[in-house]
Scaffold this motif. Structure first.
Motif, PDB file in Angstrom:
ATOM      1  N   LEU A 163      -0.295  37.549  40.498  1.00 26.19           N
ATOM      2  CA  LEU A 163      -0.698  37.054  41.817  1.00 26.19           C
ATOM      3  C   LEU A 163      -1.012  35.551  41.778  1.00 26.19           C
ATOM      4  O   LEU A 163      -1.936  35.067  42.436  1.00 26.19           O
ATOM      5  CB  LEU A 163      -1.891  37.842  42.362  1.00 26.19           C
ATOM      6  CG  LEU A 163      -1.540  39.223  42.942  1.00 26.19           C
ATOM      7  CD1 LEU A 163      -2.798  40.015  43.257  1.00 26.19           C
ATOM      8  CD2 LEU A 163      -0.688  39.082  44.191  1.00 26.19           C
ATOM      9  N   HIS A 183      -1.571  53.538  44.119  1.00 25.90           N
ATOM     10  CA  HIS A 183      -1.814  53.409  45.559  1.00 25.90           C
ATOM     11  C   HIS A 183      -0.652  54.051  46.303  1.00 25.90           C
ATOM     12  O   HIS A 183       0.480  53.551  46.246  1.00 25.90           O
ATOM     13  CB  HIS A 183      -1.939  51.928  45.950  1.00 25.90           C
ATOM     14  CG  HIS A 183      -2.127  51.711  47.420  1.00 25.90           C
ATOM     15  ND1 HIS A 183      -3.327  51.900  48.041  1.00 25.90           N
ATOM     16  CD2 HIS A 183      -1.246  51.323  48.389  1.00 25.90           C
ATOM     17  CE1 HIS A 183      -3.196  51.626  49.330  1.00 25.90           C
ATOM     18  NE2 HIS A 183      -1.941  51.280  49.563  1.00 25.90           N
ATOM     19  N   ARG A 188      -0.896  49.051  43.188  1.00 22.78           N
ATOM     20  CA  ARG A 188      -1.538  47.932  43.882  1.00 22.78           C
ATOM     21  C   ARG A 188      -2.283  47.075  42.878  1.00 22.78           C
ATOM     22  O   ARG A 188      -2.849  47.582  41.909  1.00 22.78           O
ATOM     23  CB  ARG A 188      -2.492  48.426  44.968  1.00 22.78           C
ATOM     24  CG  ARG A 188      -3.199  47.291  45.716  1.00 22.78           C
ATOM     25  CD  ARG A 188      -3.964  47.802  46.921  1.00 22.78           C
ATOM     26  NE  ARG A 188      -5.039  48.704  46.544  1.00 22.78           N
ATOM     27  CZ  ARG A 188      -5.815  49.341  47.421  1.00 22.78           C
ATOM     28  NH1 ARG A 188      -5.602  49.178  48.719  1.00 22.78           N
ATOM     29  NH2 ARG A 188      -6.773  50.141  47.001  1.00 22.78           N
ATOM     30  N   TRP A 189      -2.274  45.745  43.127  1.00 24.81           N
ATOM     31  CA  TRP A 189      -3.008  44.784  42.306  1.00 24.81           C
ATOM     32  C   TRP A 189      -3.888  43.943  43.224  1.00 24.81           C
ATOM     33  O   TRP A 189      -3.492  43.612  44.355  1.00 24.81           O
ATOM     34  CB  TRP A 189      -2.061  43.853  41.556  1.00 24.81           C
ATOM     35  CG  TRP A 189      -1.154  44.527  40.585  1.00 24.81           C
ATOM     36  CD1 TRP A 189      -1.322  44.677  39.247  1.00 24.81           C
ATOM     37  CD2 TRP A 189       0.111  45.137  40.884  1.00 24.81           C
ATOM     38  NE1 TRP A 189      -0.261  45.337  38.684  1.00 24.81           N
ATOM     39  CE2 TRP A 189       0.640  45.630  39.666  1.00 24.81           C
ATOM     40  CE3 TRP A 189       0.849  45.313  42.065  1.00 24.81           C
ATOM     41  CZ2 TRP A 189       1.854  46.289  39.607  1.00 24.81           C
ATOM     42  CZ3 TRP A 189       2.051  45.973  42.004  1.00 24.81           C
ATOM     43  CH2 TRP A 189       2.557  46.453  40.780  1.00 24.81           C
ATOM     44  N   THR A 190      -5.060  43.574  42.739  1.00 23.98           N
ATOM     45  CA  THR A 190      -5.973  42.738  43.520  1.00 23.98           C
ATOM     46  C   THR A 190      -6.468  41.600  42.637  1.00 23.98           C
ATOM     47  O   THR A 190      -6.923  41.831  41.506  1.00 23.98           O
ATOM     48  CB  THR A 190      -7.170  43.546  44.044  1.00 23.98           C
ATOM     49  OG1 THR A 190      -6.685  44.642  44.833  1.00 23.98           O
ATOM     50  CG2 THR A 190      -8.068  42.675  44.912  1.00 23.98           C
ATOM     51  N   GLY A 194      -9.300  37.937  46.170  1.00 17.41           N
ATOM     52  CA  GLY A 194      -9.038  38.885  47.253  1.00 17.41           C
ATOM     53  C   GLY A 194      -7.577  39.083  47.585  1.00 17.41           C
ATOM     54  O   GLY A 194      -7.242  39.997  48.354  1.00 17.41           O
ATOM     55  N   ARG A 196      -3.792  40.371  47.277  1.00 19.82           N
ATOM     56  CA  ARG A 196      -3.335  41.638  46.737  1.00 19.82           C
ATOM     57  C   ARG A 196      -1.831  41.770  46.880  1.00 19.82           C
ATOM     58  O   ARG A 196      -1.195  41.070  47.668  1.00 19.82           O
ATOM     59  CB  ARG A 196      -4.034  42.817  47.418  1.00 19.82           C
ATOM     60  CG  ARG A 196      -3.747  42.931  48.906  1.00 19.82           C
ATOM     61  CD  ARG A 196      -4.404  44.158  49.480  1.00 19.82           C
ATOM     62  NE  ARG A 196      -4.142  44.296  50.915  1.00 19.82           N
ATOM     63  CZ  ARG A 196      -4.450  45.370  51.626  1.00 19.82           C
ATOM     64  NH1 ARG A 196      -5.038  46.403  51.047  1.00 19.82           N
ATOM     65  NH2 ARG A 196      -4.177  45.411  52.920  1.00 19.82           N
ATOM     66  N   GLY A 236       0.285  43.519  51.867  1.00 20.55           N
ATOM     67  CA  GLY A 236      -0.546  44.303  52.765  1.00 20.55           C
ATOM     68  C   GLY A 236       0.233  44.781  53.967  1.00 20.55           C
ATOM     69  O   GLY A 236      -0.088  45.809  54.562  1.00 20.55           O
TER      70      GLY A 236
END
Length: 688
Positions: A163, A183, A188-190, A194, A196, A236
């Motif tokens: 990211l 997910h 999912r990665w965050t 914040g 993602r 998202g």
């Protein structure tokens, strides 16, 4: 070349070094050669070997083998953030053997690979795999059973991401790979800030191992049948590229010539331009072009205006949106009143850096004046005229007593020759704009333009036994900087006035003819296009982006300027070289390439850090083809004329899909040089 990369949470630009080498690491390639070895930390990796798919704000960068390994710039990006850095496919526990990798369109890459099954009796592979990766974040993986028996295919995808911002990736500081969580039908990665990324798969995987970033399937495939795994990568919500709904801004157009390469160049250029369209976040209906990918997707007003000007034959919608975006920057800028904000740009070994905001400021009234002639609606003209007047006000304050435009430099003001050309063109076209709109000041600007011509011919021209040359600039104490460079082409770019007239240039006919000879001579003409610095000049470097490399923009400006001035031999030579170079680059011209002499090379050599695609390089296709036909509109007066090149360098030419006065326009030029209008708006008076 200004190397800027977008920051994920800001519209400001971040500078990156002008030259770089690939990040460390090697991986397989379909050509049998791995990517170049790693370079110094902090330099942007080269992209000339990469497959770059663009549909801004989406971007996908792949190697020829199709696997995303996280090396260099590889990955899927959205708004300057890398959402996916690894996507490694394994079937039967092995990497497929890639037999083909290439671009299917501006926004999509296609890869074909094969896999031998454990029960294959001979060397023939039993499974064919086709991967289609799109810049919008989608990918389709189709596995086909070519055997005569049913197969159960164990398929595994290893996914990962950091990211990281594109600027961090480019400088070799992407950060560690992030842990994933399961997910829905994917992972999912965050990030700590914040941000993602979400990967969804259809059909859903039968097994997902978040700790290793693995998705697994067991696919039953009948003989001769195929199964497809569809991936979606987003932050998202699905990405909606501006160019996928921007057909009215970059409409379809066609070029039919005796040389089929012209049509291929135009088709590729239009695809690339749609991929480079971006929206103004605060005004989503206003679209403009990013300067290029992967380095220059942040706002670049000078390049956006140049590209919009070159694309006026396709309609005025893009120009109007670009002008509105730039006009708003005048209100938000922190620089001198009336000057478009813009970063400094390296100007080569002989001059200090130049401000791109100056170039944009002088281009604004020119683009507005010419857009009016192509058919810009009156309400748009009225709304944008105050910004054009502010740009002219800045030009007045930046000019000395005799009209020459001065820019700040470390040793005092510098007067660049190309800036004088931009200023003179702005003065003449701005004068006509003010006059037809009933605004005061037209005669003042014509007087200033006459003073600029007189001063330029007196102070900038250097006589010699070969016929003389224009100085590249005057220093603060008035000394000429005498080197030859491709920027000289701007002296012949005079601009379009009403009634199909071209504005007068800074040079008289004799000196313009000498400039034409210099542009067509071996010191500047490589056979592939114009060098940015003459081959015999001190500091010449064929890979220097303003020290000897071929810049497509300047070559296209030279072609149109030479054609308009009647120097068709030189225009034809540069046009042919540009078309030959385009063929070598699969018709996707980079913003620049090495300025080596054609006789010494079989093909033009790419610059490792050049943007490709680049807006102005792609728009050049429209610009040079329109120059062949010589379309000169005056939509407010209800007229359009053709002034085609008599030498017909590409044989018969037909251009369709153009727009004059908001209506479709098509024209052709016969092999004998006769121009014929085939389609035009009702009531438009035609002339040749």
């Amino acid at each position: 070349m200004d190397l800027t990369v977008p920051l994920p949470t800001s519209h400001q630009t971040a500078s990156a070094p002008a030259r770089g080498s690939r990040a460390q690491g090697r991986h397989p390639s379909t050509t049998g050669h791995g990517p170049p070895p790693g370079g110094r930390h902090g330099e942007p990796p080269p992209v000339h070997h990469a497959l770059v798919c663009v549909a801004l704000p989406g971007l996908a960068v792949s190697a020829g083998h199709g696997q995303l390994t996280g090396q260099g710039l590889e990955g899927v990006y959205h708004s300057g953030r890398r959402l996916l850095s690894r996507c490694r496919l394994r079937v039967f526990g092995q990497d497929p053997l890639t037999v083909h990798g290439g671009s299917a369109s501006a926004g999509r890459a296609r890869f074909v690979a094969v896999v031998r099954t454990p029960s294959d009796p001979g060397p023939d592979p039993g499974v064919t795999i086709e991967r289609s990766r799109d810049a919008d974040g989608s990918e389709r993986i189709t596995l086909r059973n070519a055997t005569a028996r049913p197969l159960r295919l164990p398929v595994e995808l290893a996914l990962g991401t950091d990211l990281a911002a594109l600027g961090a990736v480019a400088s070799g500081r992407p950060g560690p790979e992030l842990p994933a969580t399961v997910h829905g039908s994917g992972l999912r990665w965050t990030a700590p800030d914040g941000a993602r990324a979400v990967v969804a798969a259809d059909p859903p995987p039968q097994d997902a191992l978040a700790s290793a970033g693995l998705l697994r399937w067991e696919l039953d495939v009948a003989p001769g049948a195929a199964r497809t795994i569809a991936l979606s990568v987003h932050a998202g919500r699905p990405l909606r590229p501006a160019g996928r709904t921007g057909g009215r801004h970059i409409p379809d157009a066609g070029a039919e010539t005796d040389d089929p390469r012209a049509g291929k160049l135009l088709e590729t250029a239009l695809e690339d331009l749609r991929g480079l369209l971006v929206r103004d976040p605060a005004h989503p209906s206003d679209l403009h072009l990013a300067a290029g990918v992967p380095w220059r997707t942040a706002p670049a007003p000078a390049e956006a205006l140049w590209a919009a000007r070159m694309l006026l034959p396709l309609g005025t919608r893009l120009a109007a949106g670009t002008l509105r975006c730039v006009a708003r920057s005048l209100d938000a800028g922190s620089g001198p009143a009336g000057r478009v904000p813009g970063p400094l740009r390296d100007a080569g070994p002989h001059l200090p850096p130049a401000c791109t905001g100056v170039e944009a400021t002088l281009a604004f009234p020119v683009v507005l004046a010419e857009a009016r002639l192509w058919g810009l609606p009156e309400q748009d003209l009225a709304a944008l005229l105050p910004a054009a007047e502010r740009c002219l006000d800045w030009l007045r304050t930046a000019s000395d007593g005799d009209g020459l435009v001065a820019e700040p430099g470390p040793a005092g003001p510098v007067r660049r020759a190309e800036t004088q050309a931009h200023g003179h063109r702005a003065a003449l076209l701005g004068a006509e704009l003010l006059e037809v709109c009933g605004r005061p000041g037209a005669e003042e600007w014509r007087t200033r333009a006459r003073a600029m011509r007189r001063r330029f011919r007196q102070d900038f021209w250097l006589d010699d036994r070969a016929g003389g040359r224009p100085a590249a600039a005057l220093t603060a104490d008035g000394r000429p900087v005498p080197y030859l460079g491709g920027a000289m082409a701007h002296l012949l770019d005079t601009g379009l006035l009403g009634a199909g007239r071209h504005a007068g240039g800074l040079l008289d006919e004799v000196r313009a003819a000498q400039v034409a000879r210099l542009l067509g001579g071996p010191a500047l003409d490589t056979g592939w296009g114009l060098r940015s610095l003459g081959a015999s000049e001190p500091g010449y470097n064929p890979f220097g982006h303003r020290a000897g490399a071929v810049r497509v923009h300047e070559t296209a400006v030279a072609v149109s300027g030479l054609a308009a001035a009647g120097h068709e031999k030189e225009a034809f030579g540069l046009l042919r070289g540009l078309l030959d170079a385009a063929e070598s680059f699969a018709y996707r011209l980079p913003e620049m390439y090495a300025g080596e002499q054609r006789a010494e090379r079989g093909v033009p050599v790419p610059h490792p850090s050049a943007c490709r695609p680049a807006a102005v390089a792609a728009a050049a296709a429209v610009h040079i083809l329109t120059a062949l036909v010589g379309v000169r509109p005056d939509a407010p007066a209800g007229t359009v004329a053709l002034h085609p090149m008599r030498r017909v360098p590409l044989g018969a030419v037909r251009l369709s899909g153009l727009s004059v006065a908001g209506r479709p326009f098509a024209a052709r030029v016969s092999r004998s040089g006769l121009g014929i209008v085939e389609e035009a708006a009702d009531g438009l008076q035609l002339g040749v």
